[in-house]
Design an enzyme around this catalytic site. Structure first.
Site, PDB file in Angstrom:
ATOM      1  N   LYS A  76       0.844  -1.198   0.000  1.00 41.58           N
ATOM      2  CA  LYS A  76       0.000   0.000   0.000  1.00 41.58           C
ATOM      3  C   LYS A  76       0.880   1.249   0.000  1.00 41.58           C
ATOM      4  O   LYS A  76       0.578   2.228  -0.659  1.00 41.58           O
ATOM      5  CB  LYS A  76      -0.926  -0.006   1.229  1.00 41.58           C
ATOM      6  N   LYS A 129      -4.073 -11.248  -6.835  1.00 45.48           N
ATOM      7  CA  LYS A 129      -4.892 -12.102  -5.965  1.00 45.48           C
ATOM      8  C   LYS A 129      -6.375 -11.679  -5.993  1.00 45.48           C
ATOM      9  O   LYS A 129      -6.671 -10.487  -6.042  1.00 45.48           O
ATOM     10  CB  LYS A 129      -4.311 -11.974  -4.547  1.00 45.48           C
ATOM     11  N   LYS A 133     -11.598  -9.707  -1.739  1.00 40.74           N
ATOM     12  CA  LYS A 133     -13.009  -9.360  -1.575  1.00 40.74           C
ATOM     13  C   LYS A 133     -13.232  -7.855  -1.583  1.00 40.74           C
ATOM     14  O   LYS A 133     -14.304  -7.380  -1.899  1.00 40.74           O
ATOM     15  CB  LYS A 133     -13.624 -10.030  -0.345  1.00 40.74           C
TER      16      LYS A 133
HETATM   17  P1  ATP Z   1      -9.236  -7.950   1.773  1.00 38.33           P
HETATM   18  O1  ATP Z   1      -9.675  -7.819   0.363  1.00 38.33           O
HETATM   19  O2  ATP Z   1     -10.019  -7.143   2.722  1.00 38.33           O
HETATM   20  O3  ATP Z   1      -7.751  -7.783   1.965  1.00 38.33           O
HETATM   21  P2  ATP Z   1      -9.182 -10.825   1.563  1.00 38.33           P
HETATM   22  O4  ATP Z   1     -10.147 -11.217   0.510  1.00 38.33           O
HETATM   23  O5  ATP Z   1      -7.731 -10.902   1.270  1.00 38.33           O
HETATM   24  O6  ATP Z   1      -9.573  -9.437   2.195  1.00 38.33           O
HETATM   25  P3  ATP Z   1      -9.089 -11.942   4.216  1.00 38.33           P
HETATM   26  O7  ATP Z   1     -10.162 -11.683   5.165  1.00 38.33           O
HETATM   27  O8  ATP Z   1      -7.860 -11.133   4.368  1.00 38.33           O
HETATM   28  O9  ATP Z   1      -9.586 -11.780   2.731  1.00 38.33           O
HETATM   29  O10 ATP Z   1      -8.699 -13.463   4.210  1.00 38.33           O
HETATM   30  C1  ATP Z   1      -9.407 -14.523   4.761  1.00 38.33           C
HETATM   31  C2  ATP Z   1      -8.704 -15.801   4.410  1.00 38.33           C
HETATM   32  O11 ATP Z   1      -8.821 -16.051   3.012  1.00 38.33           O
HETATM   33  C3  ATP Z   1      -7.201 -15.791   4.703  1.00 38.33           C
HETATM   34  O12 ATP Z   1      -6.827 -17.041   5.210  1.00 38.33           O
HETATM   35  C4  ATP Z   1      -6.579 -15.552   3.371  1.00 38.33           C
HETATM   36  O13 ATP Z   1      -5.285 -16.068   3.285  1.00 38.33           O
HETATM   37  C5  ATP Z   1      -7.541 -16.288   2.452  1.00 38.33           C
HETATM   38  N1  ATP Z   1      -7.549 -15.717   1.107  1.00 38.33           N
HETATM   39  C6  ATP Z   1      -7.844 -14.436   0.789  1.00 38.33           C
HETATM   40  N2  ATP Z   1      -7.796 -14.238  -0.536  1.00 38.33           N
HETATM   41  C7  ATP Z   1      -7.452 -15.443  -1.079  1.00 38.33           C
HETATM   42  C8  ATP Z   1      -7.225 -15.901  -2.418  1.00 38.33           C
HETATM   43  N3  ATP Z   1      -7.367 -15.081  -3.441  1.00 38.33           N
HETATM   44  N4  ATP Z   1      -6.897 -17.182  -2.601  1.00 38.33           N
HETATM   45  C9  ATP Z   1      -6.768 -18.022  -1.561  1.00 38.33           C
HETATM   46  N5  ATP Z   1      -6.955 -17.665  -0.275  1.00 38.33           N
HETATM   47  C10 ATP Z   1      -7.291 -16.395  -0.027  1.00 38.33           C
END
Ligand code: ATP
Ligand code: LTN
Length: 331
Positions: free
Chosen positions: A114, A196, A199
């Protein structure tokens, strides 16, 4: 008996990436390890490290709670709770901040990325976030922490902090281990397969949300970026889009990449995408039907109340010990 713990931030509706990299694995572990205790929580304190709209956040918290169960977690050996309802997370988070070095936090990629993008208005909580994550884990003596690959760096820091505290103040914390799935630990964006699937991503087209209308989700698979090689083949460097779709396929069917390649030998992407879209559609249908049962149920609140009670009990016991060892307060 071991404690297995993980958390997800309610920063949006969980994605297929969250499901395949985390939630689906939680369910698998719970089925395999009947004697262990499972702690899963909604990391709402982590969500506010970036700005959130209060009404949306409240809704995301509830949705995430229901989705944990809708994805198949059994209530049996489960403690499901909301992080902000157990105040000790913040207390131990602060203690962890007093242990962690600035240099360690500066090396964390989530913050570094970031900062590199010159994003303005980054909060100090975003910087200290890994200290709170360490607290989330150490508070309960968790032995295993199932996460996607992106979290392994935070896990390593957590291990260092546990050891640092134990060395300075005598044995207090269990040193945890991260558990990453072999396939699916990093699902990529369907439109930008080098990034990646997130969400909180702004481009909804590249991201399948677990509560997406099923036809919309299928459409997203069918319009996923591929290449012009017309060959279903796992090669992340040269065919990142197809390789990502194969990863999703493999997670949903347990077929190996080789088996998928053989199945679609001599066929173009159309049939492969069509089949994958159906697989994703079936999985979402199952999840959404259970989600609808839970979302407005009294049972969901009861599970969260029970979870809060159990987590609070263990957390307050741990904090008393920690304060005593640190020499703060009167006891
Ligand atoms: P944000 O977009 O707010 O950063 P995020 O989608 O990365 O959120 P988290 O809440 O940070 O989601 O992650 C929840 C779990 O999902 C963690 O164990 C993370 O490693 C896993 N995860 C998140 N994105 C992925 C992905 N694209 N592929 C596999 N695992 C994921
Ligand atoms: N930092 C994690 C979410 C998270 C977590 C945790 C995961 C917060 N506390 C404790 C495992 C254990 C993320 O961004 N995915």
């Amino acid at each position: 008996m071991s404690i297995i713990l993980s958390g997800i931030k309610p920063t949006g509706v969980p994605t297929l990436g969250n499901y395949l990299g985390a939630l689906k694995n939680f369910v698998k572990l719970q089925n395999e390890r009947k004697d262990d205790d499972f702690f899963f929580f909604i990391a709402d304190m982590h969500a506010i490290t970036v700005p959130q709209d209060p009404q949306t956040l409240r809704k995301n918290i509830k949705n995430l709670a229901a989705l944990y169960l809708a994805c198949g977690l059994s209530k049996e050996n489960l403690t499901l709770f909301i992080q902000s309802e157990v105040k000790e997370h913040l207390e131990l988070g602060y203690v962890m901040q007093s242990l962690v070095y600035m240099g360690e936090l500066e090396r964390m990629t989530q913050y570094k990325d970031k900062k590199a993008k010159n994003e303005t208005g980054l909060s100090s909580a975003l910087f200290t976030y890994p200290a709170l994550m360490a607290a989330d884990i150490l508070l309960y003596d968790a032995k295993y922490v199932p996460v996607g690959e992106d979290q392994m760096q935070h896990l390593e820091l957590t291990r260092n902090l546990a050891e640092r505290f134990n060395n300075r103040f005598s044995d207090t914390f269990v040193v945890p281990e991260g558990l990453v799935t072999k396939v699916g630990a990093r699902i990529m964006d369907l439109q930008i397969p080098t990034k990646k699937m997130d969400k909180s991503s702004e481009n909804g087209k590249g991201c399948i949300f677990l509560l997406d209308e099923v036809n919309l989700a299928k459409k997203k698979i069918k319009s996923a970026v591929t290449d012009n090689l017309a060959h279903v083949h796992y090669d992340v460097a040269n065919q990142p889009g197809v390789s990502n779709l194969m990863t999703i396929y493999s997670c949903l069917t347990n077929l190996s990449f080789k088996e998928i390649e053989d199945k679609y030998e001599g066929k173009g992407y159309g049939e492969f995408k069509e089949d994958l879209a159906n697989l994703v559609g079936e999985e979402l249908t199952k999840i959404q039907s259970k989600f609808n049962e839970y979302i407005n149920s009294k049972e969901l609140d009861e599970i969260l109340d029970e979870g809060c009670k159990k987590a609070s009990y263990l957390a307050s016991k741990k904090m008393k010990k920690v304060y005593h060892k640190l020499g703060i307060g009167r006891n």
